[in-house]
Design a protein around this motif. Structure first.
Motif, mmCIF file in Angstrom:
data_model
loop_
_atom_site.group_PDB
_atom_site.id
_atom_site.type_symbol
_atom_site.label_atom_id
_atom_site.label_comp_id
_atom_site.label_asym_id
_atom_site.label_seq_id
_atom_site.Cartn_x
_atom_site.Cartn_y
_atom_site.Cartn_z
ATOM 1 N N LYS A 137 -4.041 -87.542 -14.427
ATOM 2 C CA LYS A 137 -4.212 -88.820 -13.735
ATOM 3 C C LYS A 137 -3.008 -89.750 -13.870
ATOM 4 C CE LYS A 137 -6.823 -91.003 -17.511
ATOM 5 N NZ LYS A 137 -8.101 -91.656 -17.897
ATOM 6 N N THR A 138 -2.219 -89.608 -14.925
ATOM 7 C CA THR A 138 -1.054 -90.471 -15.109
ATOM 8 C C THR A 138 0.112 -89.940 -14.278
ATOM 9 O OG1 THR A 138 -1.748 -90.984 -17.365
ATOM 10 C CG2 THR A 138 0.540 -91.470 -16.781
ATOM 11 N N LYS A 194 13.922 -81.001 -23.049
ATOM 12 C CA LYS A 194 12.480 -80.987 -23.249
ATOM 13 C C LYS A 194 11.859 -82.099 -22.424
ATOM 14 C CE LYS A 194 12.297 -78.761 -27.775
ATOM 15 N NZ LYS A 194 11.802 -78.851 -29.169
ATOM 16 N N ILE A 195 11.067 -81.718 -21.445
ATOM 17 C CA ILE A 195 10.434 -82.682 -20.557
ATOM 18 C C ILE A 195 9.062 -83.045 -21.105
ATOM 19 C CG2 ILE A 195 9.414 -82.972 -18.266
ATOM 20 C CD1 ILE A 195 11.726 -81.500 -17.089
ATOM 21 N N ASN A 196 8.856 -84.343 -21.264
ATOM 22 C CA ASN A 196 7.579 -84.851 -21.761
ATOM 23 C C ASN A 196 6.585 -84.905 -20.605
ATOM 24 O OD1 ASN A 196 5.445 -86.263 -22.844
ATOM 25 N ND2 ASN A 196 6.546 -88.192 -23.066
ATOM 26 N N THR A 197 5.546 -84.093 -20.667
ATOM 27 C CA THR A 197 4.542 -84.059 -19.599
ATOM 28 C C THR A 197 3.227 -84.707 -20.030
ATOM 29 O OG1 THR A 197 3.888 -81.824 -20.309
ATOM 30 C CG2 THR A 197 5.512 -81.991 -18.548
ATOM 31 N N SER A 198 3.240 -85.399 -21.144
ATOM 32 C CA SER A 198 2.038 -86.076 -21.622
ATOM 33 C C SER A 198 1.906 -87.449 -20.965
ATOM 34 C CB SER A 198 2.094 -86.246 -23.144
ATOM 35 O OG SER A 198 3.010 -87.282 -23.475
ATOM 36 N N PRO A 199 0.730 -88.076 -21.036
ATOM 37 C CA PRO A 199 0.580 -89.422 -20.471
ATOM 38 C C PRO A 199 1.368 -90.492 -21.222
ATOM 39 C CG PRO A 199 -1.571 -88.500 -21.139
ATOM 40 C CD PRO A 199 -0.509 -87.535 -21.555
ATOM 41 N N GLU A 200 1.682 -90.235 -22.503
ATOM 42 C CA GLU A 200 2.458 -91.191 -23.293
ATOM 43 C C GLU A 200 3.943 -90.959 -23.008
ATOM 44 O OE1 GLU A 200 0.020 -89.162 -24.768
ATOM 45 O OE2 GLU A 200 -1.415 -90.781 -24.431
ATOM 46 N N GLN A 201 4.471 -91.655 -22.018
ATOM 47 C CA GLN A 201 5.798 -91.354 -21.505
ATOM 48 C C GLN A 201 6.947 -91.994 -22.281
ATOM 49 O OE1 GLN A 201 7.120 -89.348 -18.595
ATOM 50 N NE2 GLN A 201 5.408 -88.413 -19.678
ATOM 51 N N ASP A 202 6.707 -93.132 -22.931
ATOM 52 C CA ASP A 202 7.795 -93.814 -23.619
ATOM 53 C C ASP A 202 9.005 -93.941 -22.693
ATOM 54 O OD1 ASP A 202 9.129 -95.123 -25.647
ATOM 55 O OD2 ASP A 202 9.883 -93.273 -26.566
#
Length: 327
Positions: free
Chosen positions: A97-98, A45-53
């Protein structure tokens, strides 16, 4: 100087399996993750949100001490990457933008080891090198292939295998194993890349053998290229295998029909951090990369982007790269 690992030969140069298995699932309703099937069939599962952790690691003082004084004094590592959105390498999160991807993650890890604040600048592909030439940027993390020509102007510290992918419309029936398989086909490629160099050499080889040349096409961005692929205006797109495989896996509209080493038939291509020749950064970069390889954080980063199959065992400084010709 960091140690090297044995070179791979023609047996490893031609690979007909992608780094990502082409069976995947589209974007979930929240738009924050994309699920793909990784090499061994396990879902990633690839995290594509700006909150990358992001995966992080500690500073290593002995390695950080090797960074040139002018950079240490600023406290910032000026990084540069291509602005072209190419998941899972460098692309934009769901906020548009991130900057996220395996390249930014590895750049952040290296900056951690060097005790520097990473600052990522995104520019057009050609301006990656213009900025390195002028010392506007310290290092490029932008899926840059080691080539003999580039080694005249830049120093390299390797961190990933470089495999190219031939992407076709799903069900095309194509299978690419060598120059004869692209004779007479219309193939898109990005200008100024090592894949363009390889494709043009294959086209010349076809003409010498009495076969049709390749009809080479150029598009401004990946979305235009994939539109042309879906509509049948082109037969193939030759690009980095991770992006080709990721696009095929997440859309289900295309497939990777062949892969090839980014350094040609006799050498395994390698992706590397690039810095201006004799800048003094190559050795601390390689040392930082070898540290994160050894402590396991490098493997964590590749795994979170589904690219474990492209891992290297050591970072090398200026290894043999794509020859000036593949003859």
């Amino acid at each position: 100087m960091s140690p090297s690992h044995p070179r791979r030969t023609a047996a490893a140069a031609l690979v007909l399996a992608s780094s990502l298995v082409l069976a995947a699932c589209g974007n979930p309703a929240d738009g924050g993750t994309t699920e793909i099937a990784a090499t061994k069939g396990a879902d990633t599962k690839i995290n594509t949100s700006p909150e990358q952790d992001r995966v992080t690691t500690d500073k290593v003082a002995s390695i950080a001490a090797g960074v040139p004084e002018r950079i240490r004094e600023t406290g910032t590592l000026e990084l540069v990457a291509s602005s072209g959105s190419a998941a899972p390498l460098t692309f934009y999160a769901t906020d548009d933008k991130t900057v996220i991807g395996v390249e930014p993650d590895l750049a952040h890890l290296v900056a951690d080891v060097l005790g520097l604040e990473p600052h990522i600048n995104t520019v057009s592909w050609e301006n990656v090198f213009v900025g390195l030439d002028s010392a506007k940027y310290d290092v490029g993390f932008s899926n840059i292939t080691v080539t003999e020509e580039r080694k005249e102007k830049y120093d390299f510290a390797t961190y990933r295998e470089d495999n190219l992918g031939f992407e076709a419309k799903k069900g095309s029936g194509l299978k690419i194993t060598g120059p004869e398989d692209v004779a007479g086909l219309t193939v898109a490629v990005s200008s100024g890349t090592n894949q363009e160099k390889l494709l043009i050499e294959w086209s010349k080889e076809n003409e010498k053998a009495g076969r049709k040349p390749v009809d080479v096409k150029y598009y401004q961005n990946d979305s235009d290229t994939h539109l042309a692929l879906r509509s049948g205006r082109i037969d193939l797109y030759l690009g980095p295998n991770p992006t080709a495989a990721h696009h095929a896996a997440t859309t289900g509209e295309t497939e990777v029909v062949g892969t090839y080493s980014g350094a040609g038939a006799t050498l395994q291509g390698l992706i590397a951090a690039a810095t201006k020749k004799n800048s003094g950064l190559a050795e601390p970069l390689a040392d930082a990369l070898n540290h994160v390889i050894d402590n396991g954080t490098y493997a964590q980063v590749l795994r979170r982007w589904g690219l474990s199959g492209e891992a290297v065992t050591r970072s090398e400084i200026n290894p043999p790269g794509l020859p000036r010709t593949n003859e």
